[in-house]
Design a protein around this motif. Structure first.
Motif, PDB file in Angstrom:
ATOM      1  N   VAL A 146      -0.570  -9.786  10.058  1.00 31.22           N
ATOM      2  CA  VAL A 146       0.067  -9.298  11.283  1.00 31.22           C
ATOM      3  C   VAL A 146       1.167  -8.299  10.944  1.00 31.22           C
ATOM      4  O   VAL A 146       1.268  -7.226  11.558  1.00 31.22           O
ATOM      5  CB  VAL A 146       0.641 -10.469  12.106  1.00 31.22           C
ATOM      6  N   PHE A 147       1.996  -8.633   9.946  1.00 27.55           N
ATOM      7  CA  PHE A 147       3.067  -7.712   9.561  1.00 27.55           C
ATOM      8  C   PHE A 147       2.489  -6.382   9.086  1.00 27.55           C
ATOM      9  O   PHE A 147       2.985  -5.313   9.456  1.00 27.55           O
ATOM     10  CB  PHE A 147       3.941  -8.315   8.468  1.00 27.55           C
ATOM     11  N   VAL A 150       1.121  -4.291  12.118  1.00 26.43           N
ATOM     12  CA  VAL A 150       2.238  -3.775  12.926  1.00 26.43           C
ATOM     13  C   VAL A 150       2.933  -2.631  12.197  1.00 26.43           C
ATOM     14  O   VAL A 150       3.277  -1.599  12.796  1.00 26.43           O
ATOM     15  CB  VAL A 150       3.241  -4.903  13.243  1.00 26.43           C
ATOM     16  N   THR A 151       3.127  -2.783  10.894  1.00 23.06           N
ATOM     17  CA  THR A 151       3.835  -1.765  10.113  1.00 23.06           C
ATOM     18  C   THR A 151       3.033  -0.483   9.993  1.00 23.06           C
ATOM     19  O   THR A 151       3.585   0.625  10.106  1.00 23.06           O
ATOM     20  CB  THR A 151       4.169  -2.317   8.715  1.00 23.06           C
ATOM     21  N   LEU A 153       0.739   0.660  12.102  1.00 26.77           N
ATOM     22  CA  LEU A 153       0.749   1.316  13.412  1.00 26.77           C
ATOM     23  C   LEU A 153       2.090   1.995  13.676  1.00 26.77           C
ATOM     24  O   LEU A 153       2.149   3.109  14.202  1.00 26.77           O
ATOM     25  CB  LEU A 153       0.446   0.293  14.512  1.00 26.77           C
ATOM     26  N   SER A 154       3.177   1.305  13.306  1.00 25.24           N
ATOM     27  CA  SER A 154       4.513   1.846  13.570  1.00 25.24           C
ATOM     28  C   SER A 154       4.798   3.079  12.717  1.00 25.24           C
ATOM     29  O   SER A 154       5.240   4.113  13.229  1.00 25.24           O
ATOM     30  CB  SER A 154       5.583   0.773  13.309  1.00 25.24           C
ATOM     31  N   ASN A 407       1.019  -0.841   2.958  1.00 28.33           N
ATOM     32  CA  ASN A 407       0.392  -1.877   3.781  1.00 28.33           C
ATOM     33  C   ASN A 407      -1.116  -1.672   3.906  1.00 28.33           C
ATOM     34  O   ASN A 407      -1.862  -2.646   4.057  1.00 28.33           O
ATOM     35  CB  ASN A 407       1.068  -1.933   5.152  1.00 28.33           C
ATOM     36  N   GLY A 453       7.638  -1.226  17.707  1.00 25.62           N
ATOM     37  CA  GLY A 453       7.088  -1.535  16.392  1.00 25.62           C
ATOM     38  C   GLY A 453       8.157  -1.927  15.400  1.00 25.62           C
ATOM     39  O   GLY A 453       8.018  -2.911  14.658  1.00 25.62           O
ATOM     40  N   LEU A 456       9.463  -5.410  16.268  1.00 31.11           N
ATOM     41  CA  LEU A 456       8.531  -6.455  15.853  1.00 31.11           C
ATOM     42  C   LEU A 456       8.592  -6.668  14.342  1.00 31.11           C
ATOM     43  O   LEU A 456       8.550  -7.812  13.861  1.00 31.11           O
ATOM     44  CB  LEU A 456       7.106  -6.089  16.281  1.00 31.11           C
ATOM     45  N   MET A 457       8.687  -5.579  13.578  1.00 36.12           N
ATOM     46  CA  MET A 457       8.835  -5.695  12.131  1.00 36.12           C
ATOM     47  C   MET A 457      10.094  -6.496  11.786  1.00 36.12           C
ATOM     48  O   MET A 457      10.078  -7.364  10.900  1.00 36.12           O
ATOM     49  CB  MET A 457       8.918  -4.304  11.492  1.00 36.12           C
TER      50      MET A 457
END
Length: 522
Positions: A146-147, A150-151, A153-154, A407, A453, A456-457
């Motif tokens: 998940v991390f 998210v990373t 995409l951000s 990532n 993003g 969330l990180m």
């Protein structure tokens, strides 16, 4: 869609995150007996050590790469926004956040080193790696996945446009350069650098970031020396406002603390999970070394660069905290979601617009008290700040590329080198496209998604470092004990207990083997 993203943004960047990160810094500082004061000399010494290998980069390259991510639009636009909303006292709370946040930076960066891996000839590490290997089991794998998603995409899709937009607007305001020309230049130069891999990125960051940061700080020092009689009053204003003793800013105490903490964290990124990616790439003999170096990078970002911006603004008086829609010059600005954008007559929004107040501060310093603020004026301040913002924001995009690539590497483990390179190229292409889009068009949704993003990180990482902080604390104690026993002339070497850290495979297998080989060669 915009309503949903705005609701999520308010939920993610709420008081629990802002004050939770601040509380995390306080508690870690206490646990490590305020190492950020005790080891300040060691931080500086380690920063210039030249350890490196074919798989890793030096500590100086790692801190430059990390600073590339930390020093960006937040150091100019973010500081001016903080002063607009919270007054001069917000600067004090940015300082406090940096001092305490150094402990969070140490924990996450040391964890990045402890759980790093050597993949396809390069060191890789970061929150996704230490989450999976440290927490272990199915939950750790899902959490790390998940991390990583998210990373990616951000950093490859959402955040580059924010920095590119700041570059394009500042260059257009100062030099009148068309945004499309800036977009094309950015795309070409980015492609040349990021397709060269981590070493190219690290080399550019090493060359550009220290030089530009020092030049920017020197400019601030020159301005302060020219106005040395006013400097004590500036610091008095900051401290009096910070503790609600300045009548002009008495009604904004809560906003001042919150925006100071939030903008400080947004600028130096301590605890948000970005720094460990660069930290893990460094070649060191002990993880605590890179933890100390990365803690110092937080000081450079906030105590030096952000302070330079703040003092220029306060000295010139080119700010206003009493009106949320216009400033004293009549230039419109609107406060939204904790940030400020300048709204033009045609309704377009420029989120980097508050940089013009820093530009005006430099202009006023060289033109005297008779200078009157004019948003359309392009003087030395406009040129200098535009160039500084260009380099700060550009190197931040480079750092985003490296973080996204790390990532992707995490997600592509076990795949062939060809498949991994395809993943890298997709992420790089998305980043270049997002940069071009951000340079030519302001997209409020993209800014909100980028903030979402990052938030969330931060949530995912701060929970992880609380779960996993003990190995980092133990690494610091081990490093201190070795330095005391060996003296300054000997290198501390990390030898973790396999029973305690069975997944620290680099330090348990790869590094001991290298030491054995070096011993045989000698």
């Amino acid at each position: 869609m915009e309503g949903l993203v705005s609701w999520l943004l308010d939920l993610v960047w709420s008081k629990p995150l802002v004050y939770g990160l601040l509380l995390t810094g306080i508690l870690f500082s206490l646990m490590m007996r305020f190492f950020q004061v005790r080891h300040i000399g060691e931080m500086i010494r380690l920063m210039f050590q030249g350890e490196k290998s074919p798989a890793g980069i030096s500590s100086f390259q790692a801190i430059a790469l990390s600073l590339a991510g930390r020093v960006g639009t937040g150091n100019i636009v973010g500081v001016s926004t903080a002063i607009f909303i919270g007054g001069p006292g917000a600067v004090f709370w940015m300082w406090a956040t940096a001092f305490l946040g150094a402990s969070s930076a140490f924990i996450e960066s040391t964890l990045g080193q402890i759980y790093k891996r050597q993949e396809k000839g390069e060191y890789r590490g970061g929150p996704a790696y230490y989450i999976e290997d440290g927490i272990k089991g199915k939950f750790g794998k899902i959490y790390g996945l998940v991390f990583a998603v998210v990373t990616i995409l951000s950093t490859s899709l959402l955040l580059p446009g924010v920095q590119a937009n700041a570059i394009a607007n500042s260059m257009k305001n100062a030099f009148g350069v068309n945004s499309w020309i800036i977009a094309i230049i950015l795309a070409v130069v980015l492609a040349i650098i990021i397709f060269g891999g981590v070493r190219w990125i690290a080399n550019v960051a090493t060359a550009v970031v220290p030089f530009m940061a020092i030049l920017y700080i020197l400019m601030a020092l020159i301005i302060l020396v020219m106005n040395i009689d006013k400097v004590p009053g500036l610091f008095a204003l900051i401290f009096k406002s910070a503790f609600n003793m300045e009548a002009a800013f008495g009604g904004i105490f809560g906003a001042m603390i919150e925006i100071g903490v939030k903008r400080g964290l947004y600028s130096n990124e301590a605890g948000q999970g970005t720094g460990p990616h660069a930290a893990a790439a460094a070649e060191v003999s002990h993880p605590a070394k890179q933890g100390l170096v990365q803690a110092f990078s937080v000081y450079v970002d906030t105590l030096f660069v952000c302070t330079a911006t703040a003092l220029i603004i306060l000295l010139a008086g080119t700010y206003n905290t009493t009106d949320g829609t216009t400033d004293s010059s009549g230039a419109p600005h609107l406060i939204k979601d904790g940030g400020i954008y300048v709204e033009s007559a045609d309704g377009t929004k420029d989120y980097s617009g508050t940089a013009m107040y820093v530009q005006a501060g430099v202009d006023k310093a060289f033109q005297g008290d008779g200078y009157k603020f004019d948003p359309s004026f392009s003087g030395f301040g406009s040129y200098f700040v535009a160039i500084a913002l260009f380099f700060f924001a550009f190197t931040t995009i480079l750092a985003y590329s490296y973080i996204a690539e790390t990532n992707v590497s995490y997600l592509m483990r076990g795949q062939s080198k060809k498949a991994t390179n395809i993943g890298f190229n997709i992420a790089r292409t998305l980043l270049i496209a997002a940069t071009v889009y951000g340079a030519v068009k302001t997209a409020e949704l993209a800014w909100n998604l980028g903030d979402l993003g990052v938030g969330l990180m931060a949530w995912l990482n701060v929970i992880a470092i609380w779960i996993l902080h003990k190995p980092a604390l133990k690494a610091l104690k081990d490093y201190e004990a070795q330095k005391k026993a060996l003296g300054s002339g000997r290198n501390a070497v990390y030898r973790p207990d396999p029973a305690e850290l069975p997944n620290a495979k680099f330090w348990l297998e790869d590094y001991p083997e290298r030491l054995r080989q070096e011993g045989l060669e000698k």
